[in-house]
Each structure stands twice: as C-alpha cells, then as structure tokens.
Scaffold this active site. Structure first.
Site, PDB file in Angstrom:
ATOM      1  N   SER A   9       0.835  -1.200   0.000  1.00  0.00           N
ATOM      2  CA  SER A   9       0.000   0.000   0.000  1.00  0.00           C
ATOM      3  C   SER A   9       0.868   1.249   0.000  1.00  0.00           C
ATOM      4  O   SER A   9       1.633   1.480   0.940  1.00  0.00           O
ATOM      5  CB  SER A   9      -0.907   0.008   1.224  1.00  0.00           C
ATOM      6  OG  SER A   9      -1.559   1.266   1.326  1.00  0.00           O
ATOM      7  N   HIS A  34      -1.016  -1.294  -4.150  1.00  0.00           N
ATOM      8  CA  HIS A  34      -2.346  -1.008  -3.629  1.00  0.00           C
ATOM      9  C   HIS A  34      -2.495   0.492  -3.437  1.00  0.00           C
ATOM     10  O   HIS A  34      -1.668   1.135  -2.779  1.00  0.00           O
ATOM     11  CB  HIS A  34      -2.521  -1.734  -2.285  1.00  0.00           C
ATOM     12  CG  HIS A  34      -3.915  -1.755  -1.775  1.00  0.00           C
ATOM     13  ND1 HIS A  34      -4.858  -2.658  -2.206  1.00  0.00           N
ATOM     14  CD2 HIS A  34      -4.539  -0.974  -0.847  1.00  0.00           C
ATOM     15  CE1 HIS A  34      -5.997  -2.464  -1.561  1.00  0.00           C
ATOM     16  NE2 HIS A  34      -5.835  -1.438  -0.730  1.00  0.00           N
ATOM     17  N   ASP A  36      -4.886   3.349  -1.995  1.00  0.00           N
ATOM     18  CA  ASP A  36      -6.012   3.640  -1.106  1.00  0.00           C
ATOM     19  C   ASP A  36      -6.587   5.016  -1.412  1.00  0.00           C
ATOM     20  O   ASP A  36      -5.922   6.035  -1.211  1.00  0.00           O
ATOM     21  CB  ASP A  36      -5.553   3.598   0.354  1.00  0.00           C
ATOM     22  CG  ASP A  36      -5.236   2.181   0.812  1.00  0.00           C
ATOM     23  OD1 ASP A  36      -6.134   1.333   0.735  1.00  0.00           O
ATOM     24  OD2 ASP A  36      -4.092   1.930   1.235  1.00  0.00           O
ATOM     25  N   MET A  38      -9.408   7.675  -0.434  1.00  0.00           N
ATOM     26  CA  MET A  38     -10.322   8.039   0.652  1.00  0.00           C
ATOM     27  C   MET A  38     -10.858   9.449   0.425  1.00  0.00           C
ATOM     28  O   MET A  38     -10.121  10.326  -0.028  1.00  0.00           O
ATOM     29  CB  MET A  38      -9.602   7.964   1.999  1.00  0.00           C
ATOM     30  CG  MET A  38      -8.919   6.640   2.272  1.00  0.00           C
ATOM     31  SD  MET A  38      -8.100   6.647   3.892  1.00  0.00           S
ATOM     32  CE  MET A  38      -7.045   5.194   3.733  1.00  0.00           C
ATOM     33  N   HIS A  67      -8.327   0.743  -4.377  1.00  0.00           N
ATOM     34  CA  HIS A  67      -9.326   0.499  -3.327  1.00  0.00           C
ATOM     35  C   HIS A  67     -10.061   1.805  -3.027  1.00  0.00           C
ATOM     36  O   HIS A  67      -9.498   2.729  -2.435  1.00  0.00           O
ATOM     37  CB  HIS A  67      -8.586  -0.027  -2.084  1.00  0.00           C
ATOM     38  CG  HIS A  67      -9.467  -0.290  -0.916  1.00  0.00           C
ATOM     39  ND1 HIS A  67      -8.944  -0.527   0.349  1.00  0.00           N
ATOM     40  CD2 HIS A  67     -10.814  -0.377  -0.771  1.00  0.00           C
ATOM     41  CE1 HIS A  67      -9.939  -0.737   1.196  1.00  0.00           C
ATOM     42  NE2 HIS A  67     -11.080  -0.641   0.540  1.00  0.00           N
ATOM     43  N   MET A  69     -12.400   3.830  -0.978  1.00  0.00           N
ATOM     44  CA  MET A  69     -13.092   3.990   0.309  1.00  0.00           C
ATOM     45  C   MET A  69     -13.839   5.315   0.246  1.00  0.00           C
ATOM     46  O   MET A  69     -13.476   6.299   0.896  1.00  0.00           O
ATOM     47  CB  MET A  69     -12.077   3.957   1.453  1.00  0.00           C
ATOM     48  CG  MET A  69     -11.515   2.576   1.705  1.00  0.00           C
ATOM     49  SD  MET A  69     -10.133   2.574   2.862  1.00  0.00           S
ATOM     50  CE  MET A  69      -8.764   2.684   1.704  1.00  0.00           C
ATOM     51  N   MET A 141     -11.306  -6.380   5.292  1.00  0.00           N
ATOM     52  CA  MET A 141     -10.576  -5.421   6.121  1.00  0.00           C
ATOM     53  C   MET A 141     -10.395  -5.997   7.516  1.00  0.00           C
ATOM     54  O   MET A 141     -11.362  -6.392   8.171  1.00  0.00           O
ATOM     55  CB  MET A 141     -11.324  -4.090   6.203  1.00  0.00           C
ATOM     56  CG  MET A 141     -11.463  -3.343   4.886  1.00  0.00           C
ATOM     57  SD  MET A 141      -9.875  -2.823   4.177  1.00  0.00           S
ATOM     58  CE  MET A 141      -9.216  -1.758   5.463  1.00  0.00           C
ATOM     59  N   ASP A 176      -6.485  -6.826   4.206  1.00  0.00           N
ATOM     60  CA  ASP A 176      -5.830  -5.527   4.368  1.00  0.00           C
ATOM     61  C   ASP A 176      -6.014  -5.055   5.807  1.00  0.00           C
ATOM     62  O   ASP A 176      -7.141  -4.966   6.300  1.00  0.00           O
ATOM     63  CB  ASP A 176      -6.468  -4.520   3.403  1.00  0.00           C
ATOM     64  CG  ASP A 176      -5.822  -3.148   3.456  1.00  0.00           C
ATOM     65  OD1 ASP A 176      -4.863  -2.955   4.219  1.00  0.00           O
ATOM     66  OD2 ASP A 176      -6.282  -2.264   2.710  1.00  0.00           O
TER      67      ASP A 176
END
Length: 216
Positions: A9, A34, A36, A38, A67, A69, A141, A176
């Site tokens: 990540s 990865h 992330d 957000m 990913h 979120m 998660m 994760d």
C-alpha cells in the site's frame, strides 16, 4: 497452489519520492501496488485521487490495485478506469441496496477492469455472497478503514475460510490491515490469496527484506 499476491500500500510510502518507492517494491519482485482512495466522508481521512493514479500509470506497468473507500462509488468508476486502474474495489457499505452493488460491478466490468468488493470489520461476510460470481476479488478489512498502521483484528480473519468455502477457487481473497510477517501467515493459512501491507513494508529499514519476510 497459487502464489500469494503481495500488494504494497502506497499509503505508507514517502510521497516526495513515490516513483522510487514504487520501483523499490518492483525490484523486490512485487507485481501489484495497492492504492487507497479516501474521500473524507466514507472514512475520516482524505488521501489521493484520479490525478495521482494517472501519474502512477505513466511511470509503471505494475498492476494498479485501486481500493475506493468513498461514497457514491459509481460516480468515480469511469475516471479511475480511464486513469489506469487495473482492479477497482469498492465497499459494499457504500451502496444502498443490491441493485446499487450490481450497478457498480457492471460499470467496472464495462471498462474491462477487474472488480472487487470490500467489507469493513463489522460487516458479515455473507453479504457479499450474492455477487461472488461477478467478482474477481473480495477484500476483507482486518482494521477499520481510514488510516494505516492499525493493529490487526484477529476475529476478522475468520471471515477468510467462510468465504473460501463458499466461493470459486478463481476468486482472490485479499486481506488488508495490520499485515506483517506474523499476521500474513495467519491469513494465508486460512485461505487468503493476496495481502495488502503498507507500514510493514514502507516503514522498514529494508523494503526488499520486508517483502521477502512476507513471502516466507
């Protein structure tokens, strides 16, 4: 038995030298990274968006494991797909109902991208069962999404064998949160096929050694 996919990540990487940080895990033999994403609404943090993914795509041929979120994931599938994401994972909790979930999966597939669903620690893994035939990956998660460096929630790992028993072998089960050389062994022994690790890799003194420790 398929080799476990390690997906470092970049949330824990040094963004002042992001290209070097990505290349360092590539030299360690890693094929995925990865990303992330957000939005400060679905989770209480804001990270990176489409422009960064687009920039990463220009600098690497690695598999971009993205990913989301975020709230309203359907609004952002096209931008992230066109930016170069290879796999787009969204949260089942961000969707209103079954129709909404299917809409997002179909949208991802319409751009010829791989589709994944993620579940938070308190979400019953059985909620993803209706969609398994349409998915390439399910992300479990093992921390509350939003911040790196949290402690692994052991109870969440027990979702892995439940999912493995009820899914096709081609489905990738990714984990994760709090992944290190100890928790990695727990997850893979239960049937996980992919591990997301941020702090353990990027906060280590030797990135290549940290990757190798995860493999072992």
């Amino acid at each position: 038995m398929r080799e476990v996919i390690i997906s470092p990540s970049i949330l824990s990487a040094d963004f002042m030298k992001l290209e070097d940080e990505i290349n360092s895990v590539k030299r360690a033999g890693v094929e995925w990274i990865h990303i992330d994403v957000m939005d400060g609404h679905f989770v209480p943090n804001i990270t990176i968006g489409v422009p960064v993914v687009k920039s990463i795509r220009k600098k690497t041929d690695m598999f971009l494991d993205t990913h989301l979120m975020i709230e309203n994931p359907e609004k952002y599938i096209e931008p992230f797909a066109k930016a170069g994401a290879d796999l787009i994972t969204f949260h089942i909790e961000a969707c209103k109902d079954e129709g909404h979930v299917l809409e997002v999966i179909r949208l991802i597939k319409s751009f010829n991208k791989k589709a994944g669903i993620s579940v938070k620690p308190n979400t019953n893994i059985k909620e993803v069962f209706p969609y398994l035939k349409d998915l390439d990956l399910v992300l479990i998660m093992t921390v509350e999404p939003g911040f790196g460096g949290q402690e692994f929630i052991h109870e969440c790992a027990m979702k892995i064998p439940v999912l493995r028993e009820n899914s096709d072998e081609k489905l990738i089960i990714q984990v994760d949160g709090g992944i290190n050389n100890v928790t990695a062994k727990i997850c893979t022994s239960l049937g996980a096929g992919s591990l997301v690790a941020g702090s353990y890799i990027y906060n280590s003194e030797n990135i290549e050694k940290a990757v190798e420790n995860l493999r072992k």
